[in-house]
Design a protein around this motif. Sequence first.
Motif, short mmCIF file in Angstrom:
data_model
loop_
_atom_site.label_atom_id
_atom_site.label_comp_id
_atom_site.label_asym_id
_atom_site.label_seq_id
_atom_site.Cartn_x
_atom_site.Cartn_y
_atom_site.Cartn_z
N ILE B 12 0.65 -1.15 0.04
CA ILE B 12 0.07 -0.06 -0.09
C ILE B 12 1.03 1.20 -0.07
O ILE B 12 0.70 2.20 -0.78
CB ILE B 12 -0.86 0.08 1.39
N TYR B 16 0.91 3.71 -3.55
CA TYR B 16 -0.19 4.94 -3.36
C TYR B 16 0.35 6.20 -2.96
O TYR B 16 -0.34 6.89 -2.15
CB TYR B 16 -1.49 4.41 -2.56
N GLN B 17 1.73 6.47 -3.09
CA GLN B 17 2.44 7.62 -2.50
C GLN B 17 2.02 8.82 -3.55
O GLN B 17 2.26 9.85 -3.07
CB GLN B 17 3.84 7.63 -2.37
N ARG B 18 1.66 8.32 -4.78
CA ARG B 18 1.13 9.20 -5.88
C ARG B 18 0.20 8.52 -6.68
O ARG B 18 -0.08 7.37 -6.33
CB ARG B 18 2.41 9.47 -6.77
N PHE B 20 -3.04 8.81 -6.39
CA PHE B 20 -4.01 8.08 -5.43
C PHE B 20 -5.26 8.32 -6.49
O PHE B 20 -5.56 9.10 -6.98
CB PHE B 20 -4.19 9.18 -4.33
N PRO B 21 -6.18 7.22 -6.35
CA PRO B 21 -7.47 7.01 -7.31
C PRO B 21 -8.36 8.39 -6.78
O PRO B 21 -8.57 8.80 -5.84
CB PRO B 21 -8.39 5.88 -6.66
N LEU B 22 -8.58 9.23 -8.10
CA LEU B 22 -9.75 10.34 -8.17
C LEU B 22 -10.90 9.75 -8.52
O LEU B 22 -11.16 9.99 -9.69
CB LEU B 22 -8.89 11.62 -8.85
N GLU B 23 -11.65 9.07 -7.64
CA GLU B 23 -12.85 8.65 -7.80
C GLU B 23 -13.62 8.42 -6.51
O GLU B 23 -13.18 8.59 -5.45
CB GLU B 23 -12.85 7.29 -8.72
N PRO B 24 -14.91 8.63 -6.67
CA PRO B 24 -15.85 8.59 -5.43
C PRO B 24 -15.42 7.47 -4.21
O PRO B 24 -15.39 8.00 -3.21
CB PRO B 24 -17.13 8.30 -5.83
N PRO B 26 -12.25 6.04 -3.50
CA PRO B 26 -10.87 5.74 -3.68
C PRO B 26 -10.47 4.33 -3.00
O PRO B 26 -9.41 3.69 -3.21
CB PRO B 26 -10.03 6.87 -3.42
N TYR B 27 -10.63 4.49 -1.61
CA TYR B 27 -10.09 3.40 -0.67
C TYR B 27 -10.85 1.71 -1.18
O TYR B 27 -10.03 0.98 -0.99
CB TYR B 27 -10.53 3.82 0.75
N VAL B 57 -3.26 11.18 3.94
CA VAL B 57 -3.06 11.03 2.58
C VAL B 57 -3.62 12.62 2.31
O VAL B 57 -4.30 13.03 2.75
CB VAL B 57 -4.54 10.05 2.18
N GLY B 58 -2.54 13.00 1.37
CA GLY B 58 -2.71 14.39 1.12
C GLY B 58 -1.96 14.86 -0.02
O GLY B 58 -1.59 14.04 -0.90
#
Lengths: 168, 152
Positions: B12, B16-18, B20-24, B26-27, B57-58
């Motif tokens: 993980i 996922y340091q970059r 990161f899913p941009l969808e409703p 993501p997790y 997460v930022g």
Amino acid sequence: MVIDGTDERLLGALADGLPLCPRPYDEVGRWLGLSEGQVLSRLRRLISTGVVKRFGVIVRHRELGYRANAMVVWDVPDQLLPGLAHKAIQFDCVTLCYERPRRQPDWPYNLFCMIHGKDRKTVRRQLDRLNRQTGLQDCPHDILFSGQCFKQKGARYHAAPELKCGAA
Amino acid sequence: MSADLSSLEEKILNDYQRDFPLEPRPYDRIAGCVGITEEELLETLGNLQNRNVVSRVGAVVKPQTVGASTLAAMKVPKNRLREVAEIVNSFEAVNHNYEREHSLNLWFVVTAPDEQGVKDVLKEIENQTGLKVIDLPLVTSFHIDLGFDLKW
């Protein structure tokens, strides 16, 4: 690109992190009076235009066992700095590379690189290689290992709302 | 504390340091990719945060695109280091504050809505500590931060 006040509020809202709940963008939108879709499209634009360099999990190096964190600095002739900086960033161990002003007499250095490693010996070895292969060894330099960390959090450009994953 | 990461946690963190899913949800997407449920993923991330391995997460914002910031350094007498560090920490505008082994031994980042805001904070720190603050604002950034490779 131009960033508007809403973008700034969005980045401010993310300073404490994306909430850990099933619909986090919806949650952030609720704090800001935006829809989930608006939050996502603004984030996509901020990323594609390079305002946001990286969006994802932000780790703490020290807790991962990368205990040696060195800020390496050189005094490089101004006209050679961009070329040398571009050579330095080819090295995987360099996580950040900046030009900053000298402040004589307190501070004679203008090129800054961050190097993270498991221990100091590894960092020094990486630095030796970098110095040799880039020609930076001929410039006066210094290595500043970090001691105690007194504070580490996201940059706050704007007042952020309370970031909780509410049941709302 | 050194982190003993499970192979799941390592995956993980590495992946996922970059991007990161941009969808409703993501997790849920990440959970699907690593073969666990959304709930388990949220628990894993919360746990990594509690163990201080994950900060958040930022977004890492490109310097000087939003607001103003600087790197500042101070020469602090050893016996005053903790006291001065606490004064520096008390400013909301300070987001990183480290001791470094050098005669300039306290280094911190100040971020504010504009340059005047940064200068005001530096001045106030000088006033409250009686020590000089060296202001080293960014001239050029040469590196795009792509995150941290756990495989080093």
